[in-house]
Scaffold this motif. Sequence first.
Motif, short mmCIF file in Angstrom:
data_model
loop_
_atom_site.label_atom_id
_atom_site.label_comp_id
_atom_site.label_asym_id
_atom_site.label_seq_id
_atom_site.Cartn_x
_atom_site.Cartn_y
_atom_site.Cartn_z
N THR A 95 -14.85 2.26 -0.22
CA THR A 95 -13.70 1.35 -0.22
C THR A 95 -13.05 1.32 -1.60
OG1 THR A 95 -14.78 -0.01 1.46
CG2 THR A 95 -12.96 -1.01 0.24
N ASN A 96 -13.86 1.30 -2.66
CA ASN A 96 -13.31 1.29 -4.01
C ASN A 96 -12.53 2.57 -4.30
OD1 ASN A 96 -14.35 -1.23 -4.65
ND2 ASN A 96 -16.26 -0.41 -5.45
N VAL A 97 -13.06 3.71 -3.84
CA VAL A 97 -12.34 4.97 -4.03
C VAL A 97 -11.01 4.96 -3.30
CG1 VAL A 97 -12.40 7.45 -3.56
CG2 VAL A 97 -14.43 6.31 -4.47
N ALA A 98 -11.03 4.51 -2.05
CA ALA A 98 -9.79 4.43 -1.28
C ALA A 98 -8.79 3.48 -1.95
CB ALA A 98 -10.09 3.97 0.14
N LYS A 99 -9.30 2.38 -2.48
CA LYS A 99 -8.42 1.42 -3.16
C LYS A 99 -7.81 2.04 -4.41
CE LYS A 99 -10.18 -1.35 -5.88
NZ LYS A 99 -11.07 -2.33 -6.53
N MET A 100 -8.62 2.78 -5.18
CA MET A 100 -8.11 3.42 -6.40
C MET A 100 -7.06 4.47 -6.06
SD MET A 100 -11.61 3.84 -8.64
CE MET A 100 -10.73 4.76 -9.89
N VAL A 101 -7.30 5.26 -5.01
CA VAL A 101 -6.32 6.27 -4.61
C VAL A 101 -5.01 5.60 -4.20
CG1 VAL A 101 -5.80 8.05 -2.89
CG2 VAL A 101 -8.07 7.95 -3.94
N LEU A 102 -5.12 4.53 -3.40
CA LEU A 102 -3.92 3.82 -2.96
C LEU A 102 -3.18 3.20 -4.14
CD1 LEU A 102 -2.17 2.76 -0.65
CD2 LEU A 102 -3.71 0.80 -0.48
#
Length: 383
Positions: free
Chosen positions: A142-149
């Motif tokens: 989730t943190n990775v997806a949030k950073m990408v977004l």
Amino acid sequence: MDSSQDKDLPASERKLQKARTDGQAARSRDLSHLAILGTGAVCMLAMAPDLFEHMELAMAQALRFDAAAVHATDSMLKRLQDMLSIGLIASAVFAFSTASAALISAIGAGGWVFSAKPITPQFKRLNPISGAANLLSKQQLTNVAKMVLMTAILSAVAWNYMSGSIEQVAILSLQPSALAIGQAAQWLISGIALLLLVVFLVALVDVPLQSYFFKARLKMSHQEVKQEHKEAEGNPHTKGRQRQRQREIADGASVTAVPKADFVVMNPTHYAVALRYDENSMNAPQVISKGTDLIAMKIRDLAKQHAVPVLESPMLARALYAHAELDQPIPAALYTAVAQILAYVYRLKAALRGEGRMPDEQPDPQVPPELDPLNRTTRGLQP
């Protein structure tokens, strides 16, 4: 062994406190980023007028060379010292403000936690299997997806802002230095404001999200709750033995109060209960000493030494021992039975003083069957 699916109960207060002791708390990096960027922007806005004024003055002096400047060989060094002192002061204020903002935001999100355990070397952290599992956990993904977004949004906002003002920035090189610096500052402040808006929106989502992940990571299984309860409350069998031992100690200590008793009722050997009644200070008779087996024998012997009447009433003795507490009034259900014995004792003592005739045989007090521990009906109702 409990699987992660079994852990569906919220963490107890004890586990949350242990996590804080271990240095664990819900932290939002985006909130810290917002605090640092916001504080930095405020510092820039507050210090910008003075800094730009000094910068304009320094540039004007640096670009002006006259005969006096040529002959004063130390003038350039003095100008450099003035610029450095102003820059160092501004940098120190900026660094202190942003560091304080980061600390306050961390405390505000997860509270004050001071522990050296997170930085203590642990060899289990070198385990590649557990490390890979952590990298693929729901929180990390989730943190990775949030950073990408967040990167995509920031890139889009930056591209849109810069593409719309590229001509304005290019014109700055053709304008006088003083005017160019002021317009560059306005352009930079507008860009930072957009950046702060994006980070603020992300932080609004990240703070509750990190709190959810933190609580989810600490969830407990039913077995863990039972084990924690057992550790907190103690093993039931051990506690039962401790309570029994405490009762025995209390009963043994109460033997010294036997000489003050009005009478002692026995079973005749297994139970002994000493009672006292003072109509001026008591609302009902009180048990001042009780015991079983050897303590019961001590109560009997001590009562005889001090001329305290010892009466045999097995059912009453058992009921008083089971339901009456030391130095507390007897249960209301036993008032009638104790009153019958007490009246007999008063007549007996009066006869021994020569103030009346000896009473008839000892009464057989009526004790409610449900108060007798040995009553079969009572035992049948017990689990």
